[in-house]
Design an enzyme around this catalytic site. Structure first.
Site, PDB file in Angstrom:
ATOM      1  N   GLY A 157     -47.055 -18.316  84.777  1.00 55.89           N
ATOM      2  CA  GLY A 157     -46.999 -16.930  85.267  1.00 55.89           C
ATOM      3  C   GLY A 157     -45.638 -16.539  85.809  1.00 55.89           C
TER       4      GLY A 157
ATOM      5  CB  SER B  88     -36.058 -21.747  81.368  1.00 53.27           C
ATOM      6  OG  SER B  88     -35.297 -21.146  80.354  1.00 53.27           O
ATOM      7  CG  ASN B  89     -33.031 -22.375  77.167  1.00 55.17           C
ATOM      8  OD1 ASN B  89     -32.026 -21.693  77.089  1.00 55.17           O
ATOM      9  ND2 ASN B  89     -34.224 -21.874  76.880  1.00 55.17           N
ATOM     10  CG  HIS B  90     -32.221 -19.154  79.833  1.00 52.10           C
ATOM     11  ND1 HIS B  90     -31.088 -18.818  79.126  1.00 52.10           N
ATOM     12  CD2 HIS B  90     -33.270 -18.926  78.997  1.00 52.10           C
ATOM     13  CE1 HIS B  90     -31.431 -18.376  77.927  1.00 52.10           C
ATOM     14  NE2 HIS B  90     -32.752 -18.435  77.815  1.00 52.10           N
TER      15      HIS B  90
ATOM     16  CG  ASP C 146     -50.032  -9.665  92.037  1.00 43.72           C
ATOM     17  OD1 ASP C 146     -49.127 -10.507  91.811  1.00 43.72           O
ATOM     18  OD2 ASP C 146     -49.822  -8.535  92.525  1.00 43.72           O
TER      19      ASP C 146
ATOM     20  CE1 TYR D 287     -37.469 -17.010  83.051  1.00 44.91           C
ATOM     21  CE2 TYR D 287     -35.657 -17.641  81.607  1.00 44.91           C
ATOM     22  CZ  TYR D 287     -36.994 -17.708  81.962  1.00 44.91           C
ATOM     23  OH  TYR D 287     -37.841 -18.496  81.227  1.00 44.91           O
TER      24      TYR D 287
HETATM   25  C1  15L Z   1     -36.713 -18.703  77.902  1.00 47.79           C
HETATM   26  O1  15L Z   1     -36.688 -19.365  78.921  1.00 47.79           O
HETATM   27  C2  15L Z   1     -37.631 -17.571  77.764  1.00 47.79           C
HETATM   28  O2  15L Z   1     -38.856 -17.757  78.416  1.00 47.79           O
HETATM   29  C3  15L Z   1     -37.868 -17.151  76.340  1.00 47.79           C
HETATM   30  O3  15L Z   1     -38.410 -15.861  76.350  1.00 47.79           O
HETATM   31  C4  15L Z   1     -36.565 -17.185  75.530  1.00 47.79           C
HETATM   32  O4  15L Z   1     -35.651 -16.240  76.058  1.00 47.79           O
HETATM   33  C5  15L Z   1     -35.986 -18.574  75.611  1.00 47.79           C
HETATM   34  O5  15L Z   1     -35.779 -18.953  76.947  1.00 47.79           O
HETATM   35  C6  15L Z   1     -34.663 -18.694  74.842  1.00 47.79           C
HETATM   36  O6  15L Z   1     -33.673 -19.126  75.415  1.00 47.79           O
HETATM   37  O7  15L Z   1     -34.674 -18.402  73.655  1.00 47.79           O
END
Ligand code: 15L
Length: 271
Positions: free
Chosen positions: A65, A104-106, A44, A129
């Site tokens: 993780g 991430s793209n986010h 964890d 996120y």
């Molecule tokens: C992400 O960052 C996620 O990890 C994945 O689960 C999807 O949500 C992806 O982006 C997305 O934008 O499709």
């Protein structure tokens, strides 16, 4: 052969990587959830002692993780903020220089779809996120500058054998292209701090991925192969904000449903 730790190994991306990288590196797999494998250690990462245990004696870490979608703040805090800090700090204490971080793209999801962005744009997270991924990028930058660690930040689109919908035609990342980019992240000498986009060679991409190309990335796949089929099955647009921005429904004011959250039970009717 290099020993490489994969945290979050039971997730989708972890499973693709375990399969694609088998034989190329000596893999150590880890996750909070159980996995039946000889090279697996249950841990964890929100606990420093666990992070120290799994990062000992490896050459590189692929830190998958944590929460991989939008989630409640407490969950994001423990897994993606505290967990990420623990893994980076444990790596430093254990003398592990190289970390690959799937941001991430986010992290940049509030850029519009009619914009092409590269690795130098200012962050524009679209969710808690997304903010947690920006935290990982910032922490990586700090550890690179302050401690000379080697940080490879991959702003990943969507990994899978095929794109899922119209938005994902722009950000699709095939497993074999993922494996290629990750191998560059592990093996390329001289990495200090790099941001690259984790996408395939998609005709509809929103990213200028020249930084990845400079480092040797030559993606093999293009989502266009699936475009006709995906577009024919696409549901009509219902949310103009989601449709306008790269992060899709993560950009709307409504919270994105979290598949990991416990479902609320229906209230029993009072007699
Ligand atoms: C992400 O960052 C996620 O990890 C994945 O689960 C999807 O949500 C992806 O982006 C997305 O934008 O499709």
């Amino acid at each position: 052969m290099k020993t490489v730790l994969i945290t979050g190994a039971t997730g989708d991306v972890g499973q693709h990587l375990t399969r694609e990288l088998a034989g190329k590196y000596k893999l150590r797999l880890s996750d909070k959830r159980p996995l039946k494998a000889k090279n697996f250690i249950k841990a964890d990462i929100s606990k420093m002692a666990d992070a120290l245990r799994i990062t000992k004696g490896v050459d590189a870490i692929i830190h998958l993780g944590g929460y991989s979608v939008e989630g409640p703040w407490e969950g994001i805090l423990q897994a993606n903020i505290i967990g990420c800090y623990n893994v980076f700090e444990a790596a430093r204490r254990n003398g592990v220089k190289r970390i690959l971080f799937p941001t991430s793209n986010h992290a940049v999801g509030f850029y519009r779809r009619d914009q092409t962005i590269d690795h130098r744009v200012y962050i524009k997270p679209d969710s808690r996120y997304g903010v947690s991924k920006v935290f990982g990028e910032a922490l990586g930058s700090l550890y690179a500058d302050k401690y000379g660690m080697e940080m490879f930040m991959m702003r990943i689109g969507n990994v899978g054998p095929r794109p899922l919908d119209k938005r994902r035609l722009s950000i699709w990342f095939s497993p074999r292209d993922l494996a290629q980019l990750v191998s560059i992240g592990i093996d390329k000498p001289g990495i200090k701090f790099e941001i690259v986009y984790g996408i395939s060679n998609n005709k509809r991409r929103w990213y200028d991925n020249s930084n990845a190309e400079r480092l040797g990335y030559r993606p093999q796949d293009d989502s266009e192969t699936f475009a006709q089929e995906i577009l024919a099955a696409e549901k009509p647009v219902t949310d103009p904000i989601a449709e306008l921005h790269q992060g899709g429904i993560f950009c709307t004011a409504e919270d994105v449903p979290n598949p990991a959250a416990p479902q609320k039970k229906a209230k029993k009717k009072q007699k």
